[in-house]
Design a protein around this motif. Structure first.
Motif: not given
Length: 410
Positions: A246-253, A259-260
């Motif tokens: 949740a902290v390191g990959f927040a933008s990716v998640l 889904r755009g």
């Protein structure tokens, strides 16, 4: 009744029920399959399942099951609502399908004894379905990830939609994780199921299935925390990994989750809310309000309803909604009253997953994978049949020498 050896045919019957509930609508396949052919295969699978169940249970031995009893009442409600033919003759066909489905479950209830037998059948059959999805992806990536579905994974060999694939992947992943925690399978064998299933789930971009998997597992593992050290370790590591992600990959998640879509489209649940509002605002007679308009294709105004409760309200009325709510409440209540065990944890996972998915997916009012998941939960919560008491043999008679026998004096 129940208990003892479960015939191998029972696994075949369960597989045929899985095949029947795959449905006939979905993406375009590599080899075009006429919908009439798919319907013939799925309906033929159900007829074969009922015939085989009858063949292995000729004496019609069944076990008392509140779940199947409530399904039977739902079937009666469906017949009453469909008799007016507001949804056409297709409604009566769907009632026949539901009757065969419920009848097969009654016949199989003889072997519902709280064991993990049906869990293994469930995992094997849906893993085979996912195998066909993976084969389609390898054979034709373009057909398996079409632009029509926004690049989401679909069935290229059999017409399966992204939500279906996500559902199957999430359910067998959750069940396999619980089997590992309960030491009922080895980690290597579990990885063969879990890793490909998670990859396919990610490719479907199915938010409902993903939330159902994580929340369902959290509740199921939570029921084991007091009795299982493995469950406590897994839960701790899961919380740590979730926090890091949740902290390191927040933008990716967030990008994967959206889904755009625009925030407005996301807030309206991809347009579902508009259909729901129109359905609730539509005028209804007293009969339609209480019993619905009959079994249909789970759509309103030509658009999918995508909500189990509103679909049941539309097709089976308030009576149907009450029965479906009773099914979920009874299964959940029984699960909470059972002592902690692996079977109970699996049942809690299945019940909670179906409850979560019911908000954005239809299926709790007709023969569907969701009713099959709940049937598995009912089988897991069934108590083992009492074995017939053995007759106590008479104690062996001890030989007494003639000289030592006591004689009466006349």
């Amino acid at each position: 009744m129940g208990g003892g050896h479960t015939p191998k045919t029972v696994g075949t019957i369960w597989g045929l029920l899985v095949l029947n509930t795959l449905g006939s609508a979905g993406a375009k396949t590599i080899v075009p399959l006429p919908r009439s052919l798919i319907q013939m295969v799925t309906m033929g699978a159900l007829v074969a399942a009922f015939a085989l169940a009858l063949a292995v249970n000729l004496r019609l031995r069944i076990r008392a099951s509140a779940y199947v009893f409530l399904l039977t009442l739902l079937l009666v409600t469906s017949v009453i609502s469909s008799a007016h033919l507001e949804s056409g003759f297709g409604a009566l066909f769907r009632c026949t399908r539901l009757a065969l489905f419920v009848g097969t479950l009654w016949l199989l209830s003889r072997w519902w004894d709280g064991s993990l037998t049906f869990v293994r059948h469930h995992i094997r059959m849906y893993f085979a379905v996912l195998g066909s999805v993976a084969a389609g992806l390898v054979a034709s990536p373009g057909a398996a990830l079409p632009d029509l579905y926004g690049g989401r994974l679909v069935g290229a060999l059999w017409p399966l939609t992204p939500p279906q694939i996500g559902q199957y992947a999430a359910v067998i992943t959750g069940l396999t994780v619980l089997l590992v925690l309960g030491r009922r399978t080895d980690r290597a064998g579990a990885a063969v199921v879990i890793v490909p299933s998670l990859v396919l789930l990610a490719l479907t971009h199915t938010r409902t299935a993903t939330l159902g998997l994580f929340l369902g597992l959290a509740l199921a593992i939570g029921s084991l925390l007091l009795t299982s050290a493995a469950a406590r370790r897994f839960f701790t590591w899961a919380v740590v990994c979730a926090t890091v992600a949740a902290v390191g990959f927040a933008s990716v998640l967030q990008a994967w989750f959206l889904r755009g879509q625009s925030k407005e489209n996301f807030s309206s649940l991809t347009g579902r809310a508009k259909v729901w509002d129109a359905l609730l605002a539509a005028p209804r007679t007293t009969g339609e309000k209480w019993f619905g308009v009959g079994l249909g294709d789970k759509s309103f105004g030509g658009l999918p309803i995508d909500n189990s409760w509103l679909a049941v309200y539309n097709e089976q009325g308030l009576v149907g909604v009450t029965l479906v709510a009773a099914i979920v409440i009874v299964l959940g209540g029984v699960a909470l009253l059972r002592p902690p065990s692996l079977q109970r944890a699996c049942a809690i996972f299945l019940i909670s997953y179906c409850a979560i998915a019911s908000y954005t997916e239809a299926g709790l009012g007709d023969a569907s994978p969701y009713l099959l998941h709940l049937a598995l939960a009912a089988a897991l919560l069934a108590t083992p049949a009492a074995a017939a008491p053995r007759a106590t043999p008479d104690p062996p008679r001890r030989h007494i020498p003639r000289w030592a026998r006591r004689t009466e004096v006349p």
